[in-house]
Design a protein around this motif. Sequence first.
Motif, PDB file in Angstrom:
ATOM      1  N   ILE A  10       0.744  -1.090  -0.088  1.00 39.50           N
ATOM      2  CA  ILE A  10       0.000  -0.103  -0.075  1.00 39.50           C
ATOM      3  C   ILE A  10       1.119   1.027   0.178  1.00 39.50           C
ATOM      4  CG2 ILE A  10      -1.695   1.241   1.601  1.00 39.50           C
ATOM      5  CD1 ILE A  10      -2.960  -1.154   2.419  1.00 39.50           C
ATOM      6  N   LEU A  11       2.035   1.311   0.762  1.00 37.56           N
ATOM      7  CA  LEU A  11       2.662   2.431   1.148  1.00 37.56           C
ATOM      8  C   LEU A  11       3.353   2.608  -0.184  1.00 37.56           C
ATOM      9  CD1 LEU A  11       4.291   2.149   4.625  1.00 37.56           C
ATOM     10  CD2 LEU A  11       2.471   3.485   3.903  1.00 37.56           C
ATOM     11  N   LEU A  12       3.999   1.683  -0.797  1.00 41.05           N
ATOM     12  CA  LEU A  12       4.743   1.701  -2.020  1.00 41.05           C
ATOM     13  C   LEU A  12       3.994   2.322  -3.223  1.00 41.05           C
ATOM     14  CD1 LEU A  12       7.514  -1.290  -1.823  1.00 41.05           C
ATOM     15  CD2 LEU A  12       7.838   1.256  -1.675  1.00 41.05           C
ATOM     16  N   VAL A  13       2.596   1.622  -3.596  1.00 40.64           N
ATOM     17  CA  VAL A  13       2.061   2.061  -4.565  1.00 40.64           C
ATOM     18  C   VAL A  13       1.475   3.535  -4.457  1.00 40.64           C
ATOM     19  CG1 VAL A  13      -0.089   1.431  -5.713  1.00 40.64           C
ATOM     20  CG2 VAL A  13       1.376  -0.547  -5.261  1.00 40.64           C
ATOM     21  N   VAL A  14       0.939   3.758  -3.429  1.00 40.40           N
ATOM     22  CA  VAL A  14       0.318   5.017  -3.330  1.00 40.40           C
ATOM     23  C   VAL A  14       1.616   6.321  -3.128  1.00 40.40           C
ATOM     24  CG1 VAL A  14      -0.632   6.837  -1.591  1.00 40.40           C
ATOM     25  CG2 VAL A  14      -1.601   4.436  -1.751  1.00 40.40           C
ATOM     26  N   ARG A  15       2.773   5.882  -2.707  1.00 45.69           N
ATOM     27  CA  ARG A  15       3.672   6.924  -2.607  1.00 45.69           C
ATOM     28  C   ARG A  15       4.308   7.242  -4.201  1.00 45.69           C
ATOM     29  NH1 ARG A  15       8.495   8.411   0.036  1.00 45.69           N
ATOM     30  NH2 ARG A  15      10.499   7.541  -0.883  1.00 45.69           N
ATOM     31  N   HIS A  16       4.224   6.233  -4.997  1.00 44.40           N
ATOM     32  CA  HIS A  16       4.665   6.377  -6.274  1.00 44.40           C
ATOM     33  C   HIS A  16       3.553   6.738  -7.424  1.00 44.40           C
ATOM     34  CE1 HIS A  16       8.645   5.595  -5.185  1.00 44.40           C
ATOM     35  NE2 HIS A  16       8.148   4.389  -4.608  1.00 44.40           N
ATOM     36  N   THR A  17       2.299   6.767  -6.950  1.00 44.05           N
ATOM     37  CA  THR A  17       1.359   7.297  -7.697  1.00 44.05           C
ATOM     38  C   THR A  17       0.675   8.247  -7.338  1.00 44.05           C
ATOM     39  OG1 THR A  17      -0.229   5.648  -6.748  1.00 44.05           O
ATOM     40  CG2 THR A  17       0.956   4.720  -8.702  1.00 44.05           C
ATOM     41  N   ARG A  18      -0.208   8.178  -6.524  1.00 42.52           N
ATOM     42  CA  ARG A  18      -1.345   9.440  -5.973  1.00 42.52           C
ATOM     43  C   ARG A  18      -0.368  10.418  -5.272  1.00 42.52           C
ATOM     44  NH1 ARG A  18      -5.117  12.156  -7.801  1.00 42.52           N
ATOM     45  NH2 ARG A  18      -6.360  10.220  -8.357  1.00 42.52           N
ATOM     46  N   ALA A  19       0.399  10.118  -4.470  1.00 41.24           N
ATOM     47  CA  ALA A  19       1.264  10.940  -3.850  1.00 41.24           C
ATOM     48  C   ALA A  19       2.061  11.780  -4.705  1.00 41.24           C
ATOM     49  CB  ALA A  19       2.294  10.263  -2.564  1.00 41.24           C
ATOM     50  N   GLU A  20       2.742  11.229  -5.655  1.00 43.57           N
ATOM     51  CA  GLU A  20       3.575  11.945  -6.671  1.00 43.57           C
ATOM     52  C   GLU A  20       2.792  12.876  -7.235  1.00 43.57           C
ATOM     53  OE1 GLU A  20       6.793  11.697  -5.510  1.00 43.57           O
ATOM     54  OE2 GLU A  20       7.091  11.564  -7.789  1.00 43.57           O
ATOM     55  N   VAL A  73      -6.046   0.571  -7.358  1.00 44.54           N
ATOM     56  CA  VAL A  73      -7.475   0.952  -7.463  1.00 44.54           C
ATOM     57  C   VAL A  73      -7.966   2.397  -6.535  1.00 44.54           C
ATOM     58  CG1 VAL A  73      -9.978   0.488  -7.700  1.00 44.54           C
ATOM     59  CG2 VAL A  73      -8.356  -1.093  -8.284  1.00 44.54           C
ATOM     60  N   VAL A  74      -7.489   2.144  -5.380  1.00 43.28           N
ATOM     61  CA  VAL A  74      -7.935   3.193  -4.494  1.00 43.28           C
ATOM     62  C   VAL A  74      -7.171   4.440  -4.898  1.00 43.28           C
ATOM     63  CG1 VAL A  74      -7.684   4.119  -2.385  1.00 43.28           C
ATOM     64  CG2 VAL A  74      -8.530   1.819  -2.617  1.00 43.28           C
ATOM     65  N   ALA A  75      -6.074   4.340  -5.199  1.00 41.60           N
ATOM     66  CA  ALA A  75      -5.164   5.673  -5.637  1.00 41.60           C
ATOM     67  C   ALA A  75      -5.667   6.332  -6.832  1.00 41.60           C
ATOM     68  CB  ALA A  75      -3.606   5.254  -6.060  1.00 41.60           C
ATOM     69  N   GLN A  76      -6.507   5.705  -7.783  1.00 38.54           N
ATOM     70  CA  GLN A  76      -7.474   6.509  -8.758  1.00 38.54           C
ATOM     71  C   GLN A  76      -8.582   7.077  -8.230  1.00 38.54           C
ATOM     72  OE1 GLN A  76      -5.392   6.154 -11.194  1.00 38.54           O
ATOM     73  NE2 GLN A  76      -4.354   4.585 -10.127  1.00 38.54           N
ATOM     74  N   LEU A  77      -9.020   6.659  -6.936  1.00 29.43           N
ATOM     75  CA  LEU A  77     -10.314   7.317  -6.447  1.00 29.43           C
ATOM     76  C   LEU A  77     -10.053   8.438  -5.750  1.00 29.43           C
ATOM     77  CD1 LEU A  77     -12.021   3.911  -5.175  1.00 29.43           C
ATOM     78  CD2 LEU A  77     -12.179   4.789  -7.510  1.00 29.43           C
ATOM     79  N   THR A  78      -9.312   8.580  -4.833  1.00 25.29           N
ATOM     80  CA  THR A  78      -8.862   9.735  -4.051  1.00 25.29           C
ATOM     81  C   THR A  78      -8.183  10.504  -4.654  1.00 25.29           C
ATOM     82  OG1 THR A  78      -7.028   8.920  -2.732  1.00 25.29           O
ATOM     83  CG2 THR A  78      -9.249   8.199  -2.112  1.00 25.29           C
ATOM     84  N   SER A  79      -8.201  12.050  -4.291  1.00 21.96           N
ATOM     85  CA  SER A  79      -7.417  13.020  -5.079  1.00 21.96           C
ATOM     86  C   SER A  79      -6.202  13.171  -3.929  1.00 21.96           C
ATOM     87  CB  SER A  79      -7.929  14.231  -5.316  1.00 21.96           C
ATOM     88  OG  SER A  79      -8.419  14.837  -4.080  1.00 21.96           O
ATOM     89  N   SER A  80      -5.997  12.469  -2.795  1.00 25.69           N
ATOM     90  CA  SER A  80      -4.914  12.770  -2.011  1.00 25.69           C
ATOM     91  C   SER A  80      -4.073  11.611  -1.625  1.00 25.69           C
ATOM     92  CB  SER A  80      -5.305  13.700  -0.745  1.00 25.69           C
ATOM     93  OG  SER A  80      -5.571  12.913   0.414  1.00 25.69           O
ATOM     94  N   GLY A  81      -2.692  11.536  -1.341  1.00 26.64           N
ATOM     95  CA  GLY A  81      -2.153  10.443  -1.048  1.00 26.64           C
ATOM     96  C   GLY A  81      -2.404   9.949   0.195  1.00 26.64           C
ATOM     97  N   ARG A  82      -2.742  11.050   1.246  1.00 23.68           N
ATOM     98  CA  ARG A  82      -2.979  10.491   2.716  1.00 23.68           C
ATOM     99  C   ARG A  82      -4.257   9.679   2.821  1.00 23.68           C
ATOM    100  NH1 ARG A  82      -1.039  12.912   7.462  1.00 23.68           N
ATOM    101  NH2 ARG A  82       0.483  14.179   6.563  1.00 23.68           N
ATOM    102  N   ALA A  83      -5.278  10.390   1.718  1.00 24.18           N
ATOM    103  CA  ALA A  83      -6.496   9.800   1.930  1.00 24.18           C
ATOM    104  C   ALA A  83      -6.333   8.260   1.167  1.00 24.18           C
ATOM    105  CB  ALA A  83      -7.620  10.433   1.052  1.00 24.18           C
ATOM    106  N   ALA A  84      -5.747   7.981   0.125  1.00 20.98           N
ATOM    107  CA  ALA A  84      -5.512   6.778  -0.577  1.00 20.98           C
ATOM    108  C   ALA A  84      -4.796   5.755   0.409  1.00 20.98           C
ATOM    109  CB  ALA A  84      -4.531   6.941  -1.662  1.00 20.98           C
TER     110      ALA A  84
END
Lengths: 533, 303
Positions: free
Chosen positions: A97-107, A179-190
């Motif tokens: 979870i941390l890696l995927v969000v960090r390199h997609t939504r958070a970026e 999938v979740v990283a596509q739904l939210t607009s913030s990394g924290r929320a993802a």
Amino acid sequence: MSAAAGTPALVRLALRRDRIMIPAWVLVTFVLIAGSARATTDLYATVGQRVRFVATSNGTPAIVALYGRIPDARSPGSVALFKIDIIGAVLAAVLSILLVVRHTRAEEESGRLELVGATGVGRRAPLTAALLVAGGADLALGLLSAAGLVAVGLPVEGSLVAGTAFATVGFAFAAIAAVVAQLTSSGRAAVGLSSAVLVAVYVVRAAGDSADAGGARRLTWLSPLGWGRQFRPYAGDRWWVALVTLGFAAVMVAAAYVLVARRDLGAGLLPDRPGPPRAGRALAGPLGLAWRLQRTSLLWWTVAFAILGAVLGGMAGSVSDIVGDSAGAGDLITKLGGGEALTDAFLSTELSFLGIGAAVFGVQTAMRARGEETAGAAELVLAASVGRFRWLASWLAVALAGTALLMAVAGVASGLVYAGQSGDGGETGRLAGAALARVPAVWVSVGVVAAAFGLLPRLAAAGWAALALFLVLTEGGPLLGLPQGVQDVSPFTHVPHLPGGQASAAPFGWLFAVAVVLLAAGLAGFRRRDLTS
Amino acid sequence: MNTALAVSGLVKSFGRSRALDGLDLTVRAGEVHGFLGPNGAGKSTTIRVLLGLLRADAGDAELLGGDPWRQATELHRRLAYVPGDVTLWPNLTGGEVIDLLGRLRGGLDERRRDELLRRFELDPRKKGRAYSKGNRQKVALVAALASDAELLILDEPTSGLDPLMEEVFQECVREERESGRTVLLSSHILSEVEALCDRVTIIRKGRTVESGTLADLRHLTRTSIEAELAAAPDGVAAMEGVHDARVTGTTIALEVDTARLDPVLRRLAEIGVRGLVSRPPTLEQLFLRHYEDDLDKTAGTAR
């Protein structure tokens, strides 16, 4: 330009950024799995001991809910995986979870992806790269865990099945996070939403495992964490379960790619709700700001600590049954926790774990001060008539008070449940006191971050390293037979073994003094130094 | 004459690189002071020293009669700051941030807050993460302009604003000047400084290269003249102080050192002037001259 162009470059970038985090995470998992497996195999060496242990363990509802049933009492490997089969899967899931969000939504949120996206990088490349990195990390975690189990002396095939279970549960959560990283607009929320999914599937698995044999037990097949346990390493070695985990991951990844193709850069699919146009009365100073930024996180931590405390209290009553007549186990728990009664020793050990858990919240909160500074938000506040001391003290106050609250909640919750079982109302106060006894040691961990932040801000992340070290020394030290002088480096080593042990005021005084010195050093250092980024 | 802030011989190094190298800056109370320099010249570093966020290695700095490092907290009650790159908290709304910053400074003019929100067309209900760069800047601007601070420190405040909003910003700054506030406006947008500022300080590579009123600085520069004459402008192009003369028939366009304006105009009048356009130097030209020094040095050997 193909939609995946630039993926290799992004993978290299991600590996460069995570060159410490991924190896550290994998290594800590390895130590935990191998260490725990070794302790359990030593403890229950004969079939008789294992059968008795499994009978009580599988007969205790709280344990079954938390860790699931042990499928085969005769297999040493199956018993050795008690607890760690679920812990290993959760560690792989969180890492994914941390890696995927960090390199997609958070970026994307930070705007860095825009910079990268304007170069020769395809639309699908960032997600592909993040999935490759997370998948690679999961694979490393699984292989190393399997190697650790083999090194302990367990059969090779079962160990590989266990490693496969960890790795593919990791894949499943990487796909969920994608999938979740596509739904939210913030990394924290993802991260928050993905973690909520993790908690939910844990609960579904717990419900399924707790159910009496029959239909309801099939609930575990609805939970990726349940699949992890269905691999049955050393007790059937069901390789075919990998088809379920991999199939699920493939479907979720496909869904994530469909979503990527349908949305704009920066946009989420869940709308951002508008907020209040005016600030509430509490948002009037640096303390109000720190509280506002951490309160949601603290709320969830409090809920988690209340549940953990209650489960502990529920397990406490049956501890003597579990350990039963295995003299070795009694010795071990006494060695781990000290004290006279076995139940107290158990509670003391578990409260010690919770103390380190609370320290994670404390370190996280204190580290946000550094995050605010590097992001530039601290500048805005410090330029507006807020002194350095007051600003940093506000963050530290939330960290210190929050950790104390967490321990108090866990202590009271465990006390209430245990008191309900034993009928002794005095247990509540006794366990709350025992939980709060960990607070000075927790505050030393916060103090380490504060001192690093004030004196060597670029090394503030060393607070995490210090906490990991404390964990290994306190929980692993006695098992590994480390010299007392080395174990003493961790503040948690000095906490009296409460409940049950001898409590003198001196260690509390010392820990408290060390915490105060570290916090003061941080505050004084910050007043003297430049703001850096 | 009251001085709002004065800096002299300021030095600040980061590791081996010297960001400020003996910088001087004086801002008088009640003026709008332009602080000009190319990217990396040291504008933001100077401002951060003035705000007590960085500590100078050497030199003196005085802000509103106090020491910007030791008395930072008291002094900050009397000033408002807008950073060049505004970072907001992702989950706080713009309205919340404006109120928070106002309260931290010790008060906010409610009526002015509402009026500014309207003029800047800013939605205060949006969360920090949803704002664009320009809108984040507007949040910080509204918070600063609605405060009752006597000094406004604005670090490239319009870098993300569109031309319409830049116009609104300029109006606001003019109002601030009329109400007697002091403004330090750092910028690399020359037209903005030209439109707003009473005095200007130009810095390069951590040093002050020029300081004064716009009129003062123009003395150092050239005036451009285009003249339509009665006859061919013989000899004008060769006169002392004339540069870049271009003659087409009886029309001449040239640049002349301001100190040599008299003789050149006299000569043109002798030939007979039919039409004349004269323009004061723009800040662009002022600015370019400081670059030229560098360019000449590097290009000099090649020439």
